[in-house]
Design an enzyme around this catalytic site. Structure first.
Site, PDB file in Angstrom:
ATOM      1  NE  ARG A 259       5.535  58.566  -3.729  1.00 42.54           N
ATOM      2  CZ  ARG A 259       4.275  58.143  -3.658  1.00 42.54           C
ATOM      3  NH1 ARG A 259       3.791  57.355  -4.622  1.00 42.54           N
ATOM      4  NH2 ARG A 259       3.509  58.501  -2.650  1.00 42.54           N
TER       5      ARG A 259
ATOM      6  CB  ILE B  63       4.175  57.313 -13.632  1.00 40.53           C
ATOM      7  CG1 ILE B  63       2.987  57.985 -14.330  1.00 40.53           C
ATOM      8  CG2 ILE B  63       5.344  57.171 -14.584  1.00 40.53           C
ATOM      9  CD1 ILE B  63       3.321  59.373 -14.884  1.00 40.53           C
ATOM     10  CG  ASP B  64       3.965  55.776  -7.932  1.00 44.64           C
ATOM     11  OD1 ASP B  64       3.868  54.627  -8.397  1.00 44.64           O
ATOM     12  OD2 ASP B  64       4.872  56.126  -7.138  1.00 44.64           O
ATOM     13  NE  ARG B  65      -6.021  58.540  -8.194  1.00 46.40           N
ATOM     14  CZ  ARG B  65      -7.244  58.080  -7.974  1.00 46.40           C
ATOM     15  NH1 ARG B  65      -7.420  56.900  -7.409  1.00 46.40           N
ATOM     16  NH2 ARG B  65      -8.301  58.789  -8.313  1.00 46.40           N
TER      17      ARG B  65
ATOM     18  CB  VAL C 154       3.940  60.574 -10.314  1.00 44.35           C
ATOM     19  CG1 VAL C 154       5.078  61.038 -11.223  1.00 44.35           C
ATOM     20  CG2 VAL C 154       4.468  60.163  -8.952  1.00 44.35           C
TER      21      VAL C 154
END
Length: 232
Positions: A164, A63-65, A67
């Site tokens: 996003r 998962i994105d940083r 998030v």
């Protein structure tokens, strides 16, 4: 001096390790050299089980940083192979929650389109002629308060920055997400997107494992705290 990052362990057995990653922590290393969830998880396994030498943990998704939320690691190569295949086939059930700016056009909707990655960003494309990939998600509005909306989101594909980008394209950017339409950042540079629930098939026992966690009790999540406690 900043507080060292930490992870919460929410599931563990001989094959899997489930954690909750705070927003702002990398899942795996990049050129910044900053701490990662993978490193912290390996350190936990080494200390908890007295493992000598190197600890194996297989990275099967990210998962994105900025998030926060649930991440699962594989503790054996066999588990890693089987979990990777589940994610590749789209057999894993994922549920996110997000706080977005404004009000969604519809109370519930399915967003479909084409997403292509350009360096560190993604953008919508007309079709797949330039290498774009199909992207699909479903969202449902849980509540609207104070000019913000709380959404439950089910991604049906796993494209780069998909949630996003697709929400921003609907005119409802995620709070704090300056990369995709938010006008101001959150103080800690995270965004209000949380991987709340992850359901996978256990790689050995062939039963469903559900990993779940609530978002952090901070703004803007605090605005919907009562509702999030009911849905977690």
């Amino acid at each position: 001096m900043s507080t060292p990052p930490s992870i919460d362990i929410i599931y563990e057995d001989n094959h899997l390790l489930g954690i909750v990653k705070p927003g702002g922590l990398l899942v795996q290393g990049d050129r910044t050299g900053d701490p990662t969830a993978l490193e912290l998880a390996k350190a936990y396994v080494k200390a908890a089980y007295g493992k000598p030498g190197q600890v194996y943990l297989g990275l099967v998704h990210r998962i994105d940083r900025p998030v926060s939320g649930v991440v699962v690691f594989a503790r054996t190569s066999k588990a890693a192979s089987r979990l990777t295949e589940q994610f590749r086939r789209g057999d894993v059930e994922k549920t996110y929650v997000a706080v977005v700016v404004g009000t969604a056009p519809r109370d519930e909707d399915t967003l479909e389109g084409w997403v292509e990655r350009v360096h560190t960003r993604s953008r919508l494309a007309i079709d797949d002629s330039g290498g774009a990939k199909a992207a699909k998600l479903t969202y449902r509005v849980l509540s609207v308060r104070g000019g913000y909306s709380l959404l439950s989101i089910t991604p049906h594909t796993g494209r780069h920055h998909q949630i996003r980008l697709q929400l921003a394209s609907e005119g409802i950017p995620i709070v704090g997400d300056m990369k995709y339409g938010a006008r101001e950042p959150l103080p800690d540079r995270t965004i209000a997107l949380h991987a709340m629930r992850l359901c996978v098939r256990h790689p050995v026992r062939e039963e469903t494992v559900t990993l779940a966690s609530s978002p952090p009790p901070t703004d803007p999540w605090r605005l919907f705290g009562d509702l999030l406690r009911e849905t977690s």
